[in-house]
Design a protein around this motif. Structure first.
Motif, PDB file in Angstrom:
ATOM      1  N   ASN A 127      -2.778  -5.182  -2.454  1.00 18.00           N
ATOM      2  CA  ASN A 127      -1.597  -4.679  -3.143  1.00 18.00           C
ATOM      3  C   ASN A 127      -1.870  -4.394  -4.618  1.00 18.00           C
ATOM      4  O   ASN A 127      -2.710  -5.051  -5.238  1.00 18.00           O
ATOM      5  CB  ASN A 127      -0.439  -5.689  -3.046  1.00 18.00           C
ATOM      6  CG  ASN A 127      -0.106  -6.046  -1.612  1.00 18.00           C
ATOM      7  OD1 ASN A 127      -0.322  -7.172  -1.174  1.00 18.00           O
ATOM      8  ND2 ASN A 127       0.398  -5.081  -0.868  1.00 18.00           N
ATOM      9  N   ASN A 167      -3.161 -10.274  -3.772  1.00 19.29           N
ATOM     10  CA  ASN A 167      -3.670 -10.505  -2.421  1.00 19.29           C
ATOM     11  C   ASN A 167      -5.099  -9.999  -2.280  1.00 19.29           C
ATOM     12  O   ASN A 167      -5.429  -9.219  -1.391  1.00 19.29           O
ATOM     13  CB  ASN A 167      -2.763  -9.830  -1.387  1.00 19.29           C
ATOM     14  CG  ASN A 167      -1.363 -10.404  -1.396  1.00 19.29           C
ATOM     15  OD1 ASN A 167      -1.189 -11.610  -1.568  1.00 19.29           O
ATOM     16  ND2 ASN A 167      -0.363  -9.554  -1.249  1.00 19.29           N
ATOM     17  N   CYS A 220       6.575  -5.260  -5.837  1.00 14.83           N
ATOM     18  CA  CYS A 220       5.848  -6.214  -5.004  1.00 14.83           C
ATOM     19  C   CYS A 220       5.446  -5.571  -3.676  1.00 14.83           C
ATOM     20  O   CYS A 220       6.147  -4.693  -3.159  1.00 14.83           O
ATOM     21  CB  CYS A 220       6.729  -7.429  -4.718  1.00 14.83           C
ATOM     22  SG  CYS A 220       6.750  -8.619  -6.065  1.00 14.83           S
ATOM     23  N   ASN A 221       4.314  -6.005  -3.161  1.00 16.26           N
ATOM     24  CA  ASN A 221       3.829  -5.605  -1.839  1.00 16.26           C
ATOM     25  C   ASN A 221       3.589  -4.100  -1.715  1.00 16.26           C
ATOM     26  O   ASN A 221       3.648  -3.538  -0.625  1.00 16.26           O
ATOM     27  CB  ASN A 221       4.813  -6.060  -0.741  1.00 16.26           C
ATOM     28  CG  ASN A 221       5.010  -7.575  -0.755  1.00 16.26           C
ATOM     29  OD1 ASN A 221       4.043  -8.325  -0.871  1.00 16.26           O
ATOM     30  ND2 ASN A 221       6.260  -8.002  -0.652  1.00 16.26           N
TER      31      ASN A 221
END
Length: 609
Positions: free
Chosen positions: A173, A113, A86-87
């Motif tokens: 991302n 995102n 994630c991210n």
């Protein structure tokens, strides 16, 4: 004797490494790790500044590129581990776009995102959630799953992506990646590989390929083109003039002792000068003592069974020493393919006969049954379109089968353009006819009949005249004279297994007919048997074909190679084969023709088409 053998093998390993390791580019280190356990890469890859494509090597022997672990290298791609995270900034993948490598269109990047939805993913959201919900606590609902996007949209052909186009789409991302791959173990299965990125690699400039190699070009994102060298059919090697070049696929003569005698002393002296420690030598010796005592206990029963099977079948037994020499110590450079039960190597025996040598991978109860099956069944049949079993080897705890060498790959490789540029329709009809005649022989001419149980395009071998040879009898079963079927648990390859057999465990000759019907559809379409990149209702090729043929829309699925070279006679022949395939794929076995009827009909199609 055991101590002596251990020392000889230890020193011989150094000899093989030194001999095979030599290439024309001496300023490049191509070995990651030490000794026999090290990972060796071919030109143009390496681990030092003098290498054309620089990789990294960890102290544990793990190969990596740009900080990502390399899963495997092939003649045209680099497979990268790309774990879900994630991210992760989308800039992290910029390192995977270099001067000599970049992402291919076969990847599907999972982006988050994004300023707007880029593309719906080819894989359902529920499947993605099930696959990734436990990855580091990343839950799609908490990580922007509602706007999860995939890139690229559609297939851009055989070119590569550019980082500029990926970054331009406005996503912050990159969560992970999916790659749809056709397995490299010789099967026609297709796997959906999560957390995997495929990179294409190339060299720039004028082609520098060796003799007996071709130079396919690759369109690059900057408008230029790169090149790779690939050995022609019947040859093996890296194909590069500055690498090892190309040699006949089963020519191991330059690694046999007669050609190594002049350097054996030098290598041994070099090994001594390098200071091979007494501790290492003692460890090798202890290992051989342990392996000898262990194998004596564990392999006695298996060897007895296999010896009895070979004796009953009058199959020649080869000494392990000859097998080891024929394959150059089971060298990776002579590996032809890997399947569920073993790895096949090209080899050359003392009489200069080219052979295919299958080394069983897992030597357990199931593998003993597989080997006994092949020995007893193949020794009892004789047909020009069945691969011949030449012998076996059961020394040193090994289970090894020796077959005639069929040099032109598999039907699956040719249909998928992994070998050659495409097969003309007339040749495809001939291949289908010869294969059908071989299976009909197993069903009708042998008493009791033999049911192959794993008919598929990757088990149909081709020689340079495109003559068909049916191979791999490990799953075959004898039919019962008093019964139309055998009750047994369903085995086979995904996409080829008879649904009736899968449902009620009734194996019959019509189970092979169904599998052969799938092969006929492959011959017509050149599509993969299982392909997750197709719509969900069309992932299974048999289902797709039954739908199109049943609706009279065969033209929608004909291989473009045939389409480009067809005339009215060819088109009529294609439709006749499609109708035959439709009958073979009937859900109920009683509705399918026999293999003898299939062979007769294909012969008629060949004569009229």
């Amino acid at each position: 004797m055991i101590v002596g053998d251990a020392i000889v093998v230890f020193l011989f390993a150094n000899l093989i490494i030194a001999t095979i390791g030599a290439d024309n580019s001496t300023d490049c280190n191509r070995l990651c790790g030490a000794g026999k356990s090290g990972n060796r890469v071919n030109y143009p890859f390496g681990f030092s500044d003098g290498c054309q494509i620089r990789l990294n090597c960890s102290s544990s022997g793990q190969i990596s590129l740009a900080g990502f672990d390399v899963r495997r290298l092939t003649r045209d791609s680099i497979m990268i581990n790309f774990s879900a995270k994630c991210n992760r900034s989308i800039q992290d993948i910029k390192k995977l776009f270099g001067d000599y490598y970049a992402l291919t269109w076969q990847n599907e990047l999972l982006l988050q995102n994004c300023s707007s939805l880029v593309s719906n993913c080819s894989v359902s959201a529920s499947l993605l959630e099930n696959r990734f919900k436990l990855k580091g606590g990343c839950d799609f609902n908490k990580a922007g799953g509602d706007n999860l996007s995939c890139y690229p949209e559609g297939d851009g052909g055989n070119g590569v992506l550019s980082y500029e186009n990926v970054s331009r789409i406005g996503c912050k991302n990159v969560f992970s990646s999916i790659f749809v791959d056709s397995l490299s173990d010789g099967n026609s299965n297709v796997s959906l590989q999560f957390e995997t990125i495929q990179l294409a690699w190339w060299l720039r400039g004028k082609c520098r390929c060796s003799e007996n190699a071709n130079c396919p070009s690759l369109p690059l994102a900057d408008g230029a083109s790169g090149y790779r060298c690939q050995c022609n059919d019947g040859f093996t090697g890296d194909g590069f003039a500055d690498g090892e070049g190309c040699r006949p696929a089963c020519d191991t003569s330059k690694y046999i002792s007669g050609h190594c005698g002049g350097i054996r002393i030098a290598v041994l002296v070099g090994g001594i000068v390098a200071g091979a420690s007494a501790v290492v030598a003692m460890a090798v010796i202890c290992y051989f003592f342990w392996r000898h005592s262990y194998s004596m206990k564990g392999d006695t029963s298996a060897n007895r069974l296999l010896s009895e099977a070979a004796g009953r079948s009058r199959v020649p037994l080869y000494p392990y020493k000859e097998i080891d020499r024929a394959t150059n110590g089971f060298s990776e450079k002579q590996r032809l393919g890997t399947g569920a039960y073993g790895t096949v190597y090209a080899g050359i025996l003392q009489n200069d006969e080219c052979v295919a040598i299958k080394r069983i991978k897992h030597r357990d109860t199931d593998s003993v049954e597989q080997v006994m099956n092949e020995i007893e069944l193949l020794s009892s049949v004789s047909h020009p379109n069945l691969v011949r079993l030449l012998g076996c080897c059961i020394e040193k705890g090994e289970q090894i089968l020796v077959y005639e060498y069929v040099p032109n790959g598999t039907l699956a490789q040719h249909l998928q353009r992994e070998r050659g540029g495409g097969i003309p329709w007339a040749t495809r009809v001939t291949i289908a006819t010869e294969t059908a005649l071989a299976i009909a022989y197993l069903h009708s001419a042998i008493k009791p009949p033999i049911y192959h149980r794993d008919i598929k395009s990757s088990n149909i071998l081709l020689d340079f005249e495109y003559k068909s040879k049916v191979a791999d009898f490990g799953l075959s079963r004898l039919g019962m004279p008093e019964s139309s079927h055998v009750s047994t648990a369903p085995l086979g390859t995904l996409g080829y297994v008879d649904p009736e057999y899968h449902q009620n465990f009734y194996l019959s000759d019509k189970s092979d007919v169904y599998s052969f019907g799938v092969v006929l559809v492959e011959i017509i379409t050149a599509m993969r048997v299982v392909d997750f990149s197709r719509p969900q209702s069309e992932v299974n090729l048999a289902t797709l074909a039954v739908d199109r043929i049943g609706k009279g829309r065969v033209d929608e699925i004909i291989d473009p190679f045939i389409e480009a070279n067809r005339d009215s006679r060819i088109l009529l022949s294609v439709h006749k084969m499609a109708e035959l395939a439709f009958r073979c794929l009937a859900h109920h076995g009683d509705m399918r023709p026999s293999m003898a009827e299939v062979a007769d009909e294909l012969q008629h199609i060949g004569l009229t088409g």
